[in-house]
Design a protein around this motif. Structure first.
Motif, PDB file in Angstrom:
ATOM      1  N   PRO A  74      65.372  68.286  54.311  1.00  0.00           N
ATOM      2  CA  PRO A  74      65.207  68.410  55.735  1.00  0.00           C
ATOM      3  C   PRO A  74      63.500  68.799  56.146  1.00  0.00           C
ATOM      4  CG  PRO A  74      66.983  70.237  55.145  1.00  0.00           C
ATOM      5  CD  PRO A  74      66.100  69.997  54.003  1.00  0.00           C
ATOM      6  N   VAL A  75      63.189  69.051  55.342  1.00  0.00           N
ATOM      7  CA  VAL A  75      61.589  69.655  55.556  1.00  0.00           C
ATOM      8  C   VAL A  75      61.435  68.445  56.044  1.00  0.00           C
ATOM      9  CG1 VAL A  75      59.383  70.550  54.652  1.00  0.00           C
ATOM     10  CG2 VAL A  75      61.541  71.701  53.985  1.00  0.00           C
ATOM     11  N   ALA A  76      61.279  67.375  55.381  1.00  0.00           N
ATOM     12  CA  ALA A  76      61.030  66.013  55.049  1.00  0.00           C
ATOM     13  C   ALA A  76      61.503  65.467  56.918  1.00  0.00           C
ATOM     14  CB  ALA A  76      61.266  64.866  54.134  1.00  0.00           C
ATOM     15  N   ILE A  77      62.764  65.620  56.752  1.00  0.00           N
ATOM     16  CA  ILE A  77      63.615  65.289  58.235  1.00  0.00           C
ATOM     17  C   ILE A  77      62.646  65.558  59.552  1.00  0.00           C
ATOM     18  CG2 ILE A  77      65.142  64.898  59.755  1.00  0.00           C
ATOM     19  CD1 ILE A  77      66.939  64.738  57.152  1.00  0.00           C
ATOM     20  N   LEU A  78      62.137  66.680  59.540  1.00  0.00           N
ATOM     21  CA  LEU A  78      61.520  67.607  60.905  1.00  0.00           C
ATOM     22  C   LEU A  78      59.831  68.063  60.542  1.00  0.00           C
ATOM     23  CD1 LEU A  78      64.406  70.489  61.143  1.00  0.00           C
ATOM     24  CD2 LEU A  78      63.767  68.138  62.709  1.00  0.00           C
ATOM     25  N   ALA A  79      59.516  66.970  59.227  1.00  0.00           N
ATOM     26  CA  ALA A  79      57.388  66.880  59.231  1.00  0.00           C
ATOM     27  C   ALA A  79      57.272  66.970  59.792  1.00  0.00           C
ATOM     28  CB  ALA A  79      57.787  66.029  58.009  1.00  0.00           C
ATOM     29  N   PHE A  80      56.837  66.323  60.773  1.00  0.00           N
ATOM     30  CA  PHE A  80      56.087  66.070  61.940  1.00  0.00           C
ATOM     31  C   PHE A  80      56.150  67.066  63.095  1.00  0.00           C
ATOM     32  CE2 PHE A  80      55.640  64.542  66.729  1.00  0.00           C
ATOM     33  CZ  PHE A  80      53.847  64.986  66.620  1.00  0.00           C
ATOM     34  N   PRO A  81      57.471  67.558  63.713  1.00  0.00           N
ATOM     35  CA  PRO A  81      57.077  68.885  64.649  1.00  0.00           C
ATOM     36  C   PRO A  81      56.579  70.303  63.956  1.00  0.00           C
ATOM     37  CG  PRO A  81      59.062  68.218  64.135  1.00  0.00           C
ATOM     38  CD  PRO A  81      58.883  66.908  63.724  1.00  0.00           C
ATOM     39  N   LEU A  82      57.099  70.574  61.923  1.00  0.00           N
ATOM     40  CA  LEU A  82      56.104  71.192  61.515  1.00  0.00           C
ATOM     41  C   LEU A  82      54.902  71.329  60.835  1.00  0.00           C
ATOM     42  CD1 LEU A  82      59.394  71.698  58.959  1.00  0.00           C
ATOM     43  CD2 LEU A  82      58.683  73.108  61.198  1.00  0.00           C
ATOM     44  N   PHE A  83      54.595  69.904  61.020  1.00  0.00           N
ATOM     45  CA  PHE A  83      53.459  69.490  60.526  1.00  0.00           C
ATOM     46  C   PHE A  83      52.521  69.676  61.793  1.00  0.00           C
ATOM     47  CE2 PHE A  83      49.657  66.870  60.195  1.00  0.00           C
ATOM     48  CZ  PHE A  83      49.016  66.974  58.989  1.00  0.00           C
ATOM     49  N   ASP A  84      52.146  69.253  62.861  1.00  0.00           N
ATOM     50  CA  ASP A  84      52.030  69.370  64.480  1.00  0.00           C
ATOM     51  C   ASP A  84      51.610  70.816  64.021  1.00  0.00           C
ATOM     52  OD1 ASP A  84      50.787  68.418  66.322  1.00  0.00           O
ATOM     53  OD2 ASP A  84      52.217  69.773  66.991  1.00  0.00           O
ATOM     54  N   THR A  85      52.803  71.497  64.142  1.00  0.00           N
ATOM     55  CA  THR A  85      52.717  73.794  63.946  1.00  0.00           C
ATOM     56  C   THR A  85      51.457  73.953  63.306  1.00  0.00           C
ATOM     57  OG1 THR A  85      54.658  73.487  64.898  1.00  0.00           O
ATOM     58  CG2 THR A  85      53.767  75.022  64.262  1.00  0.00           C
ATOM     59  N   ILE A  86      51.642  73.694  61.556  1.00  0.00           N
ATOM     60  CA  ILE A  86      50.479  73.462  60.826  1.00  0.00           C
ATOM     61  C   ILE A  86      49.236  74.154  61.019  1.00  0.00           C
ATOM     62  CG2 ILE A  86      49.973  74.384  58.565  1.00  0.00           C
ATOM     63  CD1 ILE A  86      52.591  73.414  57.777  1.00  0.00           C
ATOM     64  N   ARG A  87      48.960  72.393  61.563  1.00  0.00           N
ATOM     65  CA  ARG A  87      47.617  72.029  62.201  1.00  0.00           C
ATOM     66  C   ARG A  87      47.545  72.693  62.959  1.00  0.00           C
ATOM     67  NH1 ARG A  87      45.962  67.517  65.790  1.00  0.00           N
ATOM     68  NH2 ARG A  87      44.467  66.558  65.147  1.00  0.00           N
ATOM     69  N   VAL A  88      48.211  72.666  64.208  1.00  0.00           N
ATOM     70  CA  VAL A  88      47.326  73.653  65.196  1.00  0.00           C
ATOM     71  C   VAL A  88      47.353  74.633  65.104  1.00  0.00           C
ATOM     72  CG1 VAL A  88      47.975  74.075  67.393  1.00  0.00           C
ATOM     73  CG2 VAL A  88      48.500  72.039  66.943  1.00  0.00           C
ATOM     74  N   ILE A  89      47.706  75.761  64.090  1.00  0.00           N
ATOM     75  CA  ILE A  89      47.431  77.017  63.703  1.00  0.00           C
ATOM     76  C   ILE A  89      46.121  76.665  63.143  1.00  0.00           C
ATOM     77  CG2 ILE A  89      48.108  78.916  62.204  1.00  0.00           C
ATOM     78  CD1 ILE A  89      50.851  78.283  63.214  1.00  0.00           C
ATOM     79  N   VAL A  90      45.803  76.052  62.298  1.00  0.00           N
ATOM     80  CA  VAL A  90      44.408  75.880  60.940  1.00  0.00           C
ATOM     81  C   VAL A  90      43.190  75.377  62.642  1.00  0.00           C
ATOM     82  CG1 VAL A  90      43.362  74.858  59.853  1.00  0.00           C
ATOM     83  CG2 VAL A  90      46.547  75.408  58.599  1.00  0.00           C
ATOM     84  N   LYS A  91      43.858  74.752  62.923  1.00  0.00           N
ATOM     85  CA  LYS A  91      43.099  74.489  64.089  1.00  0.00           C
ATOM     86  C   LYS A  91      42.382  75.531  65.045  1.00  0.00           C
ATOM     87  CE  LYS A  91      41.852  71.198  66.513  1.00  0.00           C
ATOM     88  NZ  LYS A  91      41.559  68.810  66.750  1.00  0.00           N
ATOM     89  N   ARG A  92      43.502  76.363  65.651  1.00  0.00           N
ATOM     90  CA  ARG A  92      42.859  77.131  66.058  1.00  0.00           C
ATOM     91  C   ARG A  92      42.094  78.202  65.407  1.00  0.00           C
ATOM     92  NH1 ARG A  92      47.235  77.128  71.226  1.00  0.00           N
ATOM     93  NH2 ARG A  92      46.749  74.872  71.324  1.00  0.00           N
ATOM     94  N   MET A  93      42.734  78.460  64.072  1.00  0.00           N
ATOM     95  CA  MET A  93      42.211  80.106  63.396  1.00  0.00           C
ATOM     96  C   MET A  93      40.792  79.792  63.619  1.00  0.00           C
ATOM     97  SD  MET A  93      45.345  81.235  61.110  1.00  0.00           S
ATOM     98  CE  MET A  93      44.545  82.467  60.164  1.00  0.00           C
ATOM     99  N   ARG A  94      40.560  78.676  62.817  1.00  0.00           N
ATOM    100  CA  ARG A  94      38.792  77.922  62.673  1.00  0.00           C
ATOM    101  C   ARG A  94      38.294  78.045  63.650  1.00  0.00           C
ATOM    102  NH1 ARG A  94      39.371  72.103  60.676  1.00  0.00           N
ATOM    103  NH2 ARG A  94      36.721  72.953  60.992  1.00  0.00           N
ATOM    104  N   ARG A  95      38.911  77.801  64.904  1.00  0.00           N
ATOM    105  CA  ARG A  95      37.310  78.298  66.060  1.00  0.00           C
ATOM    106  C   ARG A  95      37.636  79.609  66.581  1.00  0.00           C
ATOM    107  NH1 ARG A  95      38.753  72.586  69.819  1.00  0.00           N
ATOM    108  NH2 ARG A  95      38.054  71.422  67.994  1.00  0.00           N
ATOM    109  N   GLY A  96      38.802  80.274  66.186  1.00  0.00           N
ATOM    110  CA  GLY A  96      38.843  81.571  66.645  1.00  0.00           C
ATOM    111  C   GLY A  96      40.000  81.776  67.937  1.00  0.00           C
ATOM    112  N   LYS A  97      40.471  81.129  68.275  1.00  0.00           N
ATOM    113  CA  LYS A  97      41.179  80.803  69.367  1.00  0.00           C
ATOM    114  C   LYS A  97      42.902  81.012  68.941  1.00  0.00           C
ATOM    115  CE  LYS A  97      38.710  76.968  71.668  1.00  0.00           C
ATOM    116  NZ  LYS A  97      38.371  75.201  73.032  1.00  0.00           N
ATOM    117  N   SER A  98      43.391  82.120  70.665  1.00  0.00           N
ATOM    118  CA  SER A  98      44.683  81.838  70.365  1.00  0.00           C
ATOM    119  C   SER A  98      45.399  81.044  70.223  1.00  0.00           C
ATOM    120  CB  SER A  98      45.733  82.695  71.876  1.00  0.00           C
ATOM    121  OG  SER A  98      46.842  83.332  71.631  1.00  0.00           O
ATOM    122  N   ILE A  99      46.848  80.927  69.016  1.00  0.00           N
ATOM    123  CA  ILE A  99      47.906  80.092  68.683  1.00  0.00           C
ATOM    124  C   ILE A  99      48.190  79.736  70.423  1.00  0.00           C
ATOM    125  CG2 ILE A  99      46.965  80.062  66.615  1.00  0.00           C
ATOM    126  CD1 ILE A  99      50.216  81.521  66.030  1.00  0.00           C
TER     127      ILE A  99
END
Length: 412
Positions: A260-285
């Motif tokens: 199921p993680v593979a099947i839903l990989a894109f939405p899960l990956f995109d979410t993690i990516r945005v969280i990491v990106k905004r944390m690096r910049r100090g922005k709210s997720i």
């Protein structure tokens, strides 16, 4: 006798899926006319909405009606444990999403509705993750651990699907792909009620996609994205139990917790990516922004249609990599590593691949690929070369280091 039974099942499933598609297909024009009459549109803005015209956002109504009616009249609705609790959960999410589409709700109220809906199916329908099937060395887990893990899974999937609903046809198409794969596995394992559940959702989404695929004439809104994420989370949780069924285990072993993680990989990956990106910049997720994968593809010059099709293909490619490994009996932990590595390789990674390629080969490969699509990078902004788009639509608001990071995030 068995072949006759399978044939009858197949015919019944086909008829119900067609019914789901037809309900959604017929409902959308009615909803669109009602939205036009009452001026219920989603208007473009400069924060995250990419459409140029006011478009109705009530497509989730059609998805809700098509799924609920088709599954309810199917011969297998009663086979879903605690079906009344599922209906109650869907109604809560439907009215919450509908109100948010019309007048906007706070994040806290939407989260409360999501938790309530999750609680109904966890405690009423027995939808729960109680076995990890060897992932992290865990098998059966206690009820008091299983409940919060299941709550977390439902909330994460709901909001991950909501986040990818940013360009024409993306969330709906990913939902179709996931539901068809989930449904096929359920059917193979003899779990016909859950297979019907999946295929009814796929039919409802296909009817909606006829109008939502680029150029979209209607969006699913929060009504649709919350319902879609919730229904996909139920499929994923029920899928995890398939390794207990011999027909599935004989082919895919103990991989049901990872697939199921593979099947839903894109939405899960995109979410993690945005969280990491905004944390690096100090922005709210929780703030809106144009830093999702689909935004990056649009900045590279892809149209809505091409970006959506590309992400469909990437999702199928990842499943095509992980699926055979599961069939070969790869250890679940190794399989999870393969999902993570494949995701990093296939989807944009905030410029990490670009930096690695530049260091190893001394060549800016991403910039070359981007020029092929008519986009040129410099340190402060992204702008078109072909003159088909306004420069302002590609510029980043912030200059300096943040702009450089944004440009770097357009990865292969």
């Amino acid at each position: 006798m068995e072949q006759t039974l399978l044939l009858n099942h197949g015919m019944s499933i086909g008829l119900v899926v067609i019914l789901s598609y037809v309900i959604s297909y017929i409902a959308i024009p009615i909803i669109t006319r009602a939205a036009e009459a009452k001026h219920l549109f989603d208007h473009p803005d400069e924060d995250r909405k990419l459409h140029l015209e006011a478009i109705p956002t009530l497509g989730g109504i059609a998805i809700f009606l098509a799924f609920l009616l088709s599954f309810s009249v199917s011969p297998w609705a009663e086979g879903f444990e605690g079906y009344s609790y599922l209906v109650g959960a869907l109604l809560i999410l439907f009215f919450t999403g509908l109100k948010d589409d019309l007048v906007v709700l706070s994040a806290k109220k939407k989260l409360a509705a999501q938790l309530t809906a999750a609680g109904l199916v966890i405690f009423g329908s027995g939808v729960i993750i109680d076995n990890f099937h060897g992932v992290f060395g865990l098998a059966e887990i206690s009820y008091w651990v299983a409940v919060p893990v299941t709550f977390f899974t439902v909330i994460v999937v709901i909001n991950a699907v909501n986040l990818i609903d940013g360009i024409d046809g993306l969330a709906g198409g990913i939902g179709v792909l996931a539901s068809v794969i989930f449904g096929s596995a359920f059917l193979y394992a003899g779990q016909v009620p859950m297979a019907m559940f999946s295929f009814c959702l796929a039919g409802a989404l296909l009817g909606f996609l006829y109008y939502n695929f680029s150029p979209a004439s209607i969006f699913m809104g929060d009504t649709g994205s919350m319902l879609l994420g919730f229904l996909l989370s139920i499929q994923a949780i029920e899928f995890i139990a398939l390794s207990d069924i011999p027909a599935f285990a004989n082919v895919f072993g103990s991989s049901s917790a990872i697939l199921p993680v593979a099947i839903l990989a894109f939405p899960l990956f995109d979410t993690i990516r945005v969280i990491v990106k905004r944390m690096r910049r100090g922005k709210s997720i929780f703030e809106p922004g144009q830093d999702h994968v689909h935004h990056e593809l649009l900045r590279m010059g892809f149209s809505h249609r091409d970006a959506t099709l590309l992400l469909y293909g990437k999702s199928l490619l990842l499943i095509g990599i992980v699926g055979p490994l599961a069939w070969l009996g790869v250890n679940p932990n190794v399989l999870l590593g393969a999902v993570l590595f494949s995701s990093l390789l296939i989807f944009p990674t905030n410029g990490w691949k670009r930096a690695l390629i530049s260091r190893v080969f001394g060549y800016n490969w991403v910039a070359f690929r981007s020029r092929k699509w008519g986009i040129e990078f410099d340190q402060d902004k992204i702008k078109p070369l072909n003159g088909n788009e306004s420069e302002e639509s590609f510029e980043h608001v912030d200059k300096g280091e943040e702009a450089r990071e944004e440009a770097d995030s357009v990865a292969v």
